[in-house]
Design an enzyme around this catalytic site. Structure first.
Site, mmCIF file in Angstrom:
data_model
loop_
_atom_site.group_PDB
_atom_site.id
_atom_site.type_symbol
_atom_site.label_atom_id
_atom_site.label_comp_id
_atom_site.label_asym_id
_atom_site.label_seq_id
_atom_site.Cartn_x
_atom_site.Cartn_y
_atom_site.Cartn_z
ATOM 1 N N GLU A 1 -2.455 -8.850 -1.422
ATOM 2 C CA GLU A 1 -1.034 -8.471 -1.590
ATOM 3 C C GLU A 1 -0.351 -9.331 -2.651
ATOM 4 O OE1 GLU A 1 1.140 -8.163 2.113
ATOM 5 O OE2 GLU A 1 3.061 -8.369 1.073
ATOM 6 N N HIS B 1 9.484 -9.217 -5.401
ATOM 7 C CA HIS B 1 8.303 -8.457 -5.025
ATOM 8 C C HIS B 1 7.927 -7.451 -6.111
ATOM 9 C CE1 HIS B 1 5.393 -7.074 -2.116
ATOM 10 N NE2 HIS B 1 5.667 -5.849 -2.528
ATOM 11 N N LYS C 1 4.646 -10.955 10.587
ATOM 12 C CA LYS C 1 3.678 -10.414 9.620
ATOM 13 C C LYS C 1 3.720 -11.266 8.351
ATOM 14 C CE LYS C 1 2.190 -7.678 6.147
ATOM 15 N NZ LYS C 1 2.231 -7.989 4.728
ATOM 16 N N ASP D 1 -12.088 -16.860 11.281
ATOM 17 C CA ASP D 1 -11.981 -15.508 11.817
ATOM 18 C C ASP D 1 -10.491 -15.127 11.937
ATOM 19 O OD1 ASP D 1 -11.860 -13.271 13.446
ATOM 20 O OD2 ASP D 1 -13.433 -13.949 14.799
HETATM 21 C C1 MEV Z 1 5.778 -8.610 3.327
HETATM 22 O O1 MEV Z 1 4.366 -8.653 3.280
HETATM 23 C C2 MEV Z 1 6.298 -9.646 4.311
HETATM 24 C C3 MEV Z 1 7.808 -9.620 4.542
HETATM 25 O O2 MEV Z 1 8.220 -8.329 4.949
HETATM 26 C C4 MEV Z 1 8.085 -10.639 5.622
HETATM 27 C C5 MEV Z 1 9.518 -10.630 6.147
HETATM 28 O O3 MEV Z 1 10.195 -9.615 6.110
HETATM 29 O O4 MEV Z 1 9.899 -11.691 6.681
HETATM 30 C C6 MEV Z 1 8.553 -9.952 3.273
#
Ligand code: MEV
Length: 449
Positions: free
Chosen positions: A85, A393, A280, A296
């Site tokens: 990513e 991003h 995430k 792992d």
């Molecule tokens: C993207 O991979 C992760 C985010 O969505 C985490 C977040 O919103 O805190 C940017």
């Protein structure tokens, strides 16, 4: 119509590729060529990779990047990250530099115990089983002595063994729960071997008990397996600084930044929709290092998400406090990691990663991984509460868009420079690309994407 196949695993690699490409691809020649183009040039190294798993056809590349300037407990690290990513490595590096100027990451290992269970069915008197277990417990240690000898020599081994009555939750369900110290190894094989021996010892010893009825003696072991939930293998990493030293970015004051940031963490504490995305983002930083160091990531993912819901609701893995002029931000996560055994000495890139990290022991690796997760979450929340996530991003994603369009190096350079002070969107990138190439209908290019 594709056909089923018997004995696929017994075919040679070439024969497997031939059968598959013939069955599933219109252009099998091209598919074969692609698979082979990802083989390692050195046949010995390729063989090593082939033997990691079963039915190997080729290798699957993943970018391997590095985030420098991580000051963790006074040591400066460049952290290896394997991830597909865009933005994650840049975010980690940005956070690392930010916190390097403010004292760095401070970590502590709260506990390092791993856990496993013999899950079994016993139909009979609870008191009888409990007093039998007290008698048999020393035998469980004795019977596993040959399995635990090496681990004990390294200062680890079995920490405790107990019997747990689970019959209130499931009819006749009991467990032997054992805690283990596996030192610098992840220890899955060690734990599972001990558990399987416990199971055999338990069944052997209960058969010798005259006071038990036939039915009581007939214990049924359902399974013996370690648990990937390791709430007693926890690391904490923290960053902190006076609020006045928070450079809030993009025209917002340090106080407003601290307030919004703390709110963002609190929202993830109470709102599972947000907590999932929040965590995430943390796992972006955690998994990338876990993969680079040959650990792992599925096990770690499973443990972290269970831990995040340990009080019955899924919550943020990070915490923030803004108090008495201080900003504190920390993470507490279960990380059952190894720096010996498994892939650690086999996979050349894993060896490289561990060397880059100055050959950490398991506890040091826990600290590094937790810091990477915290850094990632800091970067995400910093962007979300100030400029918004898309600005950075999409800048990082721009190259992916241009690669999809098969832009030349010169075109990429020109388009990246064009977007330096502009908002990137997929559509704007395609428009600019079409303008450069003199393509009149950008809509058609967008549809083809
Ligand atoms: C993207 O991979 C992760 C985010 O969505 C985490 C977040 O919103 O805190 C940017």
């Amino acid at each position: 119509m594709t056909q089923p196949i018997k004995g696929f695993s017994k075919l040679s690699k070439e024969a497997k590729i031939e059968w598959l490409t013939d069955q599933y691809f219109d252009n099998s020649e091209a598919a074969i060529e692609l698979l082979k183009s990802y083989w390692h040039q050195d046949p010995k190294t390729q063989k090593l990779h082939d033997e990691f798993i079963e039915n190997t056809l080729s290798n699957y590349y993943m970018p391997f990047g590095v985030a420098p300037n991580f000051l963790i407990d006074g040591h400066l690290y460049s952290i290896p990250m394997a991830i597909e990513e865009s933005s994650v490595v840049a975010a980690a590096a940005k956070s690392a530099s930010y916190w390097m100027e403010r004292g760095g990451f401070k970590t502590s290992i709260i506990s390092t115990k791993k856990v496993g269970h013999v899950h079994f069915i016993y139909k009979g008197s609870a008191e009888k089983l409990e007093s039998f277990f007290k008698k048999v417990e020393p035998k469980l240690y004795a019977d596993t002595e040959s399995i635990t000898a090496n681990m004990r020599a390294r200062g680890g081994g079995i920490q405790s063994i107990k019997l747990i009555n689970k019959t209130k939750d499931l009819e006749d369900y009991w467990q032997i729960e054992a805690l283990f110290d596996t030192r610098d190894s992840m220890g899955a094989n060690f734990i599972n071997s001990c558990l399987e021996q416990f199971s055999q010892s338990l069944q052997r010893e209960i058969k010798l008990e005259d006071s038990f009825s036939e039915e009581e003696r007939n214990i049924q072991v359902v399974m013996c397996i370690l648990s990937n939930y390791t709430p007693e293998c926890i690391v904490r990493a923290e960053v902190s600084c006076p609020i006045s030293e928070l450079n809030g970015d993009q025209g917002i004051s340090p106080e407003e930044f601290a307030f919004k940031f703390e709110r963002a963490v609190k929202i993830a504490q109470i709102e599972p929709y947000r907590a999932t995305t929040h965590n995430k983002g943390i796992m972006n930083g955690v998994d990338a290092v876990i993969i680079a160091t040959g650990n792992d990531f599925r096990a770690v993912e499973a443990a972290c998400h269970t831990y995040a819901s340990r009080d019955g609701q899924y919550r943020s893995l990070t915490h923030c406090e803004v108090k008495d002029g201080q900003f504190r931000f920390w993470i507490e996560i279960p990380l059952a990691l190894g720096t010996v055994g498994g892939l650690t000495r086999l996979h050349p890139m894993v060896k490289f990663s561990l060397e880059l990290l100055q050959n950490p022991n398991a506890e040091e690796l826990m600290s590094i991984v937790a810091s990477s997760g915290l850094a990632q979450n800091f970067a995400a929340l910093r962007a979300l509460t100030t400029t918004g996530i898309q600005k950075g991003h999409m800048k990082m994603h721009l190259l992916n868009i241009l690669n999809q369009l098969e832009a030349t190096e010169e075109e990429k350079e020109e388009i990246v420079s064009f977007f330096k002070d502009k908002v990137v969107s997929h559509s704007a990138a395609v428009n600019k690309f079409c303008e450069l190439r003199g393509i009149e209908n950008p809509e058609k290019v967008k549809k083809d994407q």
